[in-house]
Design a protein around this motif. Structure first.
Motif, short mmCIF file in Angstrom:
data_model
loop_
_atom_site.label_atom_id
_atom_site.label_comp_id
_atom_site.label_asym_id
_atom_site.label_seq_id
_atom_site.Cartn_x
_atom_site.Cartn_y
_atom_site.Cartn_z
N GLY A 120 0.79 -1.24 0.00
CA GLY A 120 0.00 0.00 0.00
C GLY A 120 0.82 1.28 0.00
O GLY A 120 0.25 2.38 0.00
N PHE A 121 2.15 1.16 -0.05
CA PHE A 121 2.99 2.35 0.08
C PHE A 121 2.71 3.38 -1.02
O PHE A 121 2.40 4.55 -0.72
CB PHE A 121 4.47 1.92 0.07
N SER A 122 2.78 2.98 -2.28
CA SER A 122 2.60 3.96 -3.36
C SER A 122 1.16 4.48 -3.42
O SER A 122 0.93 5.63 -3.80
CB SER A 122 3.03 3.40 -4.72
N THR A 150 -6.80 -0.29 -6.36
CA THR A 150 -5.47 -0.87 -6.53
C THR A 150 -5.60 -2.39 -6.54
O THR A 150 -6.34 -2.96 -5.74
CB THR A 150 -4.50 -0.33 -5.44
N ILE A 151 -4.91 -3.02 -7.49
CA ILE A 151 -5.10 -4.46 -7.72
C ILE A 151 -3.90 -5.26 -7.20
O ILE A 151 -2.75 -4.91 -7.48
CB ILE A 151 -5.30 -4.74 -9.23
N GLU A 152 -4.21 -6.31 -6.46
CA GLU A 152 -3.15 -7.16 -5.89
C GLU A 152 -3.66 -8.59 -5.81
O GLU A 152 -4.81 -8.82 -5.45
CB GLU A 152 -2.76 -6.62 -4.50
N ILE A 176 -3.31 6.23 -14.17
CA ILE A 176 -3.14 4.79 -13.99
C ILE A 176 -1.65 4.53 -13.75
O ILE A 176 -0.80 4.98 -14.53
CB ILE A 176 -3.63 4.00 -15.23
N PHE A 177 -1.37 3.85 -12.63
CA PHE A 177 0.02 3.52 -12.31
C PHE A 177 0.21 2.02 -12.51
O PHE A 177 -0.38 1.21 -11.79
CB PHE A 177 0.33 3.94 -10.86
N MET A 178 1.00 1.66 -13.51
CA MET A 178 1.29 0.24 -13.78
C MET A 178 2.53 -0.17 -13.02
O MET A 178 3.61 0.36 -13.29
CB MET A 178 1.62 0.06 -15.28
C1 LIG Z 1 6.32 -3.79 -7.49
S1 LIG Z 1 5.10 -4.41 -6.43
C2 LIG Z 1 4.01 -3.05 -6.22
C3 LIG Z 1 4.62 -1.98 -5.35
C4 LIG Z 1 3.68 -0.86 -5.00
N1 LIG Z 1 3.10 -0.27 -6.18
C5 LIG Z 1 4.44 0.21 -4.24
O1 LIG Z 1 5.32 0.83 -4.85
O2 LIG Z 1 4.18 0.42 -3.05
C6 LIG Z 1 4.16 -5.44 -7.49
C7 LIG Z 1 3.01 -6.16 -6.81
O3 LIG Z 1 2.16 -6.66 -7.83
C8 LIG Z 1 1.70 -7.94 -7.50
N2 LIG Z 1 1.42 -8.61 -8.79
C9 LIG Z 1 2.31 -9.06 -9.70
N3 LIG Z 1 1.68 -9.51 -10.79
C10 LIG Z 1 0.35 -9.36 -10.57
C11 LIG Z 1 -0.80 -9.63 -11.32
N4 LIG Z 1 -0.74 -10.16 -12.55
N5 LIG Z 1 -2.01 -9.34 -10.79
C12 LIG Z 1 -2.11 -8.80 -9.53
N6 LIG Z 1 -1.03 -8.50 -8.76
C13 LIG Z 1 0.17 -8.77 -9.28
C14 LIG Z 1 2.82 -8.57 -6.69
O4 LIG Z 1 2.29 -9.52 -5.79
C15 LIG Z 1 3.44 -7.36 -5.98
O5 LIG Z 1 2.91 -7.22 -4.67
#
Ligand SMILES: C[S@@+](CC[C@H](N)C(=O)[O-])C[C@H]1O[C@@H](n2cnc3c(N)ncnc32)[C@H](O)[C@@H]1O
Length: 214
Positions: A67-69, A85-87, A130-132
């Motif tokens: 959840g940081f970003s 936000t998707i996880e 949108i942040f990828m």
């Molecule tokens: C680089 S981290 C995100 C960091 C976050 N945006 C931040 O900076 O605080 C990428 C996250 O995406 C998740 N992830 C990777 N591929 C995914 C997918 N296809 N669908 C959903 N989540 C995914 C991983 O579990 C990981 O927690």
């Protein structure tokens, strides 16, 4: 070695960024200590800059981690934006939920649990930013959905587009990363060659591409 820019440059630029404080610092420190891949310092500031300039009302993030970003974007927007936000990782979701609660943001930042592509396919609400930041090997597959969901003046910020330099230099490519690298090159070709889009690729952090419609 970041393989994106010179180490001395990166160290210098990072040295200019003031340390975070309070709970955000705790979350950032937790991420670094536990190898949770949150945005690099300069990427975090870039994201805050974009949010502060764009003042989005609705933000979509691919990849929540803890959840940081999401929290950074919320605070920098100054518009109390709705964030989706998707996880897909359960442990991350649990940690993110508890971090959002610490900021009382669990009602403003909604975690969609599951795979980015599957959730994107089912989404139809528009977004201003949108942040990828998930699934590096699938940005090219996410793109058509992100463009469909992006408002006319919306912006897509994609992180890790130079992926440790491998995207730009065949000599750096590790065998088991070839597919990700090829797909990331496809993503960059799509966003830079489409005459309806304007994209700036920035060699910062792990490489950032910022895209909007012309
Ligand atoms: C680089 S981290 C995100 C960091 C976050 N945006 C931040 O900076 O605080 C990428 C996250 O995406 C998740 N992830 C990777 N591929 C995914 C997918 N296809 N669908 C959903 N989540 C995914 C991983 O579990 C990981 O927690």
């Amino acid at each position: 070695m970041s393989e994106i820019t010179y180490d001395y440059m990166e160290d210098y630029i990072r040295g200019l960024i003031p340390d975070r404080s309070g709970i955000l610092k705790e979350i950032e420190d937790f991420a670094r200590e536990n190898k949770v891949p949150v945005v690099q310092k300069e990427t975090g500031v870039f994201l805050e800059f974009m949010c502060s300039m764009k003042k989005p009302k609705r933000i979509l993030e691919l990849g929540t981690a803890i959840g940081f970003s999401s929290i950074l974007m919320y605070q920098a927007s100054g518009t109390e934006p709705e964030i989706v936000t998707i996880e897909r990782d359960e442990k991350m979701i649990e940690l993110a939920n508890s971090n959002l609660k610490r900021f009382n943001l669990d009602h403003k930042i909604k975690i969609e649990e599951g795979d980015c592509l599957e959730i994107l396919e089912k989404s139809d609400e528009p977004f201003d930013l949108i942040f990828m930041d998930a699934g590096k090997g699938h940005y090219n597959h996410f793109l058509p959905h992100c463009l469909r969901l992006l408002n006319q003046d919306g912006v897509i910020v994609a992180d890790n587009v130079l992926f440790r330099g491998m995207v730009a230099s065949p000599e750096l490519v590790k065998r088991r990363k070839i597919t990700i690298v090829k797909r990331m090159r496809t993503y960059l070709e799509l966003v830079t060659q489409d005459e309806n889009l304007i994209t700036s690729v920035i060699p910062m952090g792990d490489g950032i591409a910022v895209t909007k419609r012309r």
